[in-house]
Design an enzyme around this catalytic site. Sequence first.
Site, mmCIF file in Angstrom:
data_model
loop_
_atom_site.group_PDB
_atom_site.id
_atom_site.type_symbol
_atom_site.label_atom_id
_atom_site.label_comp_id
_atom_site.label_asym_id
_atom_site.label_seq_id
_atom_site.Cartn_x
_atom_site.Cartn_y
_atom_site.Cartn_z
ATOM 1 N N LYS A 7 -29.244 4.647 -22.424
ATOM 2 C CA LYS A 7 -29.368 5.481 -23.628
ATOM 3 C C LYS A 7 -29.660 4.618 -24.847
ATOM 4 O O LYS A 7 -30.559 4.922 -25.641
ATOM 5 C CB LYS A 7 -28.065 6.285 -23.806
ATOM 6 C CG LYS A 7 -28.089 7.248 -24.980
ATOM 7 C CD LYS A 7 -27.155 8.427 -24.754
ATOM 8 C CE LYS A 7 -25.688 8.064 -24.883
ATOM 9 N NZ LYS A 7 -25.259 7.847 -26.272
ATOM 10 N N SER A 8 -28.908 3.544 -25.015
ATOM 11 C CA SER A 8 -29.099 2.685 -26.199
ATOM 12 C C SER A 8 -30.520 2.128 -26.233
ATOM 13 O O SER A 8 -31.181 2.121 -27.275
ATOM 14 C CB SER A 8 -28.119 1.505 -26.160
ATOM 15 O OG SER A 8 -26.804 1.962 -26.295
ATOM 16 N N ARG A 12 -33.872 2.864 -28.919
ATOM 17 C CA ARG A 12 -34.513 1.736 -29.609
ATOM 18 C C ARG A 12 -35.995 1.629 -29.240
ATOM 19 O O ARG A 12 -36.827 1.269 -30.069
ATOM 20 C CB ARG A 12 -33.748 0.449 -29.303
ATOM 21 C CG ARG A 12 -32.385 0.415 -30.037
ATOM 22 C CD ARG A 12 -31.393 -0.480 -29.334
ATOM 23 N NE ARG A 12 -30.153 -0.690 -30.065
ATOM 24 C CZ ARG A 12 -29.100 0.126 -30.057
ATOM 25 N NH1 ARG A 12 -29.135 1.261 -29.368
ATOM 26 N NH2 ARG A 12 -28.000 -0.160 -30.741
ATOM 27 N N GLY A 80 -24.857 10.227 -32.121
ATOM 28 C CA GLY A 80 -24.411 9.293 -33.156
ATOM 29 C C GLY A 80 -25.372 8.126 -33.310
ATOM 30 O O GLY A 80 -25.618 7.652 -34.426
ATOM 31 N N SER A 153 -19.390 -2.521 -34.467
ATOM 32 C CA SER A 153 -20.248 -1.396 -34.098
ATOM 33 C C SER A 153 -21.707 -1.830 -34.023
ATOM 34 O O SER A 153 -22.289 -2.290 -35.008
ATOM 35 C CB SER A 153 -20.097 -0.273 -35.129
ATOM 36 O OG SER A 153 -21.196 0.617 -35.045
ATOM 37 N N GLN A 155 -24.044 0.198 -33.728
ATOM 38 C CA GLN A 155 -24.811 1.157 -34.526
ATOM 39 C C GLN A 155 -24.917 0.692 -35.971
ATOM 40 O O GLN A 155 -25.979 0.798 -36.589
ATOM 41 C CB GLN A 155 -24.165 2.543 -34.443
ATOM 42 C CG GLN A 155 -24.265 3.137 -33.041
ATOM 43 C CD GLN A 155 -23.579 4.479 -32.917
ATOM 44 O OE1 GLN A 155 -22.932 4.952 -33.858
ATOM 45 N NE2 GLN A 155 -23.700 5.093 -31.754
ATOM 46 N N ASP A 306 -17.704 2.568 -24.312
ATOM 47 C CA ASP A 306 -17.919 3.937 -23.812
ATOM 48 C C ASP A 306 -17.268 4.174 -22.451
ATOM 49 O O ASP A 306 -17.345 5.274 -21.911
ATOM 50 C CB ASP A 306 -19.426 4.218 -23.701
ATOM 51 C CG ASP A 306 -20.090 4.298 -25.074
ATOM 52 O OD1 ASP A 306 -19.385 4.624 -26.051
ATOM 53 O OD2 ASP A 306 -21.292 4.019 -25.168
ATOM 54 N N ARG A 381 -18.840 12.196 -21.988
ATOM 55 C CA ARG A 381 -18.150 11.207 -21.139
ATOM 56 C C ARG A 381 -16.757 11.683 -20.720
ATOM 57 O O ARG A 381 -16.262 11.289 -19.655
ATOM 58 C CB ARG A 381 -18.087 9.853 -21.836
ATOM 59 C CG ARG A 381 -19.471 9.257 -22.061
ATOM 60 C CD ARG A 381 -19.449 7.777 -22.337
ATOM 61 N NE ARG A 381 -20.639 7.376 -23.058
ATOM 62 C CZ ARG A 381 -21.837 7.173 -22.513
ATOM 63 N NH1 ARG A 381 -22.011 7.305 -21.217
ATOM 64 N NH2 ARG A 381 -22.873 6.824 -23.262
HETATM 65 C C1 S3P Z 1 -24.241 2.502 -29.256
HETATM 66 C C2 S3P Z 1 -23.166 1.839 -29.774
HETATM 67 C C3 S3P Z 1 -21.769 2.267 -29.536
HETATM 68 C C4 S3P Z 1 -21.662 3.241 -28.378
HETATM 69 C C5 S3P Z 1 -22.721 4.306 -28.406
HETATM 70 C C6 S3P Z 1 -24.097 3.681 -28.365
HETATM 71 C C7 S3P Z 1 -25.586 2.018 -29.574
HETATM 72 O O1 S3P Z 1 -21.301 2.913 -30.700
HETATM 73 O O2 S3P Z 1 -20.386 3.858 -28.370
HETATM 74 O O3 S3P Z 1 -22.590 5.178 -27.307
HETATM 75 O O4 S3P Z 1 -26.573 2.446 -28.932
HETATM 76 O O5 S3P Z 1 -25.712 1.179 -30.482
HETATM 77 P P1 S3P Z 1 -20.630 2.081 -31.915
HETATM 78 O O6 S3P Z 1 -21.693 1.285 -32.563
HETATM 79 O O7 S3P Z 1 -20.088 3.153 -32.827
HETATM 80 O O8 S3P Z 1 -19.544 1.263 -31.279
#
Ligand code: S3P
Length: 428
Positions: A7-8, A12, A80, A153, A155, A306, A381
Amino acid sequence: MRPPGDKSISHRALMLGALAVGETRVSGLLEGEDVLRTANAMRLLGATVKRDESGLWRINGVGVGGFGEPADIIDVGNSGTSARLLSGLLATSGFVSFMTGDASLRRRPMRRVIEPLNQFGAQFLTRDGMRLPMAVIGTNSPVPIRYVTPVPSAQVKSAVLLAGLNTMGETTLVEREATRDHSEIMLAHFGATLRHEQSDEGLAITIVGQPDLVARDIEVPGDPSSAAFAVVAACIASEGEVLVKHVGVNPSRTGLYTTLREMGAAISWRNERLVGGEKVADLVVTSGAKLKGVEVPAARAPSMIDEYPILAVAAAHAQGTTIMRGLAELKVKESDRLAAIAAGLSANGVKVEVGADSLTVHGTGGRIEGGGTVQTHLDHRIAMSFLVMGMGARQPVTVDDIEMVDTSFPGFVALMNGLGARIAPAAS
Ligand code: S3P
């Protein structure tokens, strides 16, 4: 099994493809709700994003600085990652845009990205408590920043680095605890210049602004966070073996696998290789090993952030007590995961204790009782983890909702049933 795309990395790939000049082709993209929201956001900002019949995604980017004002509100649903990373991109794009999300995302904190992005010169109008919906007033003349992030984080790190892309000069993000580095790896893959330096405050990552990003081919590895459900299912099963093919094993993501091995699970990986700068391997999990309780250190949390819901399921089956520390961030995920895990375990006969940022699970050393209904609070999840827990329970485990499973793992039920689970709609 082959898990769905990471997913990440999928988010990107779409974002950087949309900013690169030329056609980026992405194979193995996760076609889950969250990622499709990012694809749509890129279209609203002016990129062409198409999926061809073979499943290949083709993105024609606009170049760094080339985004245009979106004609509508950007709705990122449950995602998110879309919300935080997009905030970075929008902050240094000189127009006004509007962003919203679903009920879960509208509760989640945006302050963590707004604070650093304000320093570039962007402004945000939000609901009370810095929550979505919000308006982003992007700046035409951003100033580069050096930001020491107070939260571990990826993110936040990525939002700052992405804002730095369209900012002349050098932007630096310092993180005290290492978080997933997919943004850095992919930015370099597309031709951006990054520097890493260890400083007293932590790891400093610097990006040189306004690079020419060049379109690339990307092969998205399987998501280790999705593979985790089949891996834990195999760990709690009494016999059998699961082979998980083509899964990402970037060290910033493999904390669960380290922990399961410490618990006694028989997990090995083979065919380790590098794909677009990301480590990938095939995992083999052999069932029947006796799991024992362990202490999971806080320092490991970012590399398995996660995976705590599914680790809790393994811990419930282990002999002895598992203590997980450093879980404060779990409270601001798709749900308050600390509370949701504890409630779900209790409802199914497992003893737990919740601390300010810790969770203690008293393992049963075998089958758990089950029979309870788990509130998922719009959290994919939580739903998947407790469905896996049902596989090791005497009585069926029920979850109140599985619709949002598609945000990260389309086809989850069919795939798990193919491995021997029996997941079906509850008789009403
Ligand atoms: C993610 C970072 C994590 C993770 C999320 C995906 C990302 O969040 O929990 O599912 O793709 O950068 P945080 O940056 O809030 O830890």
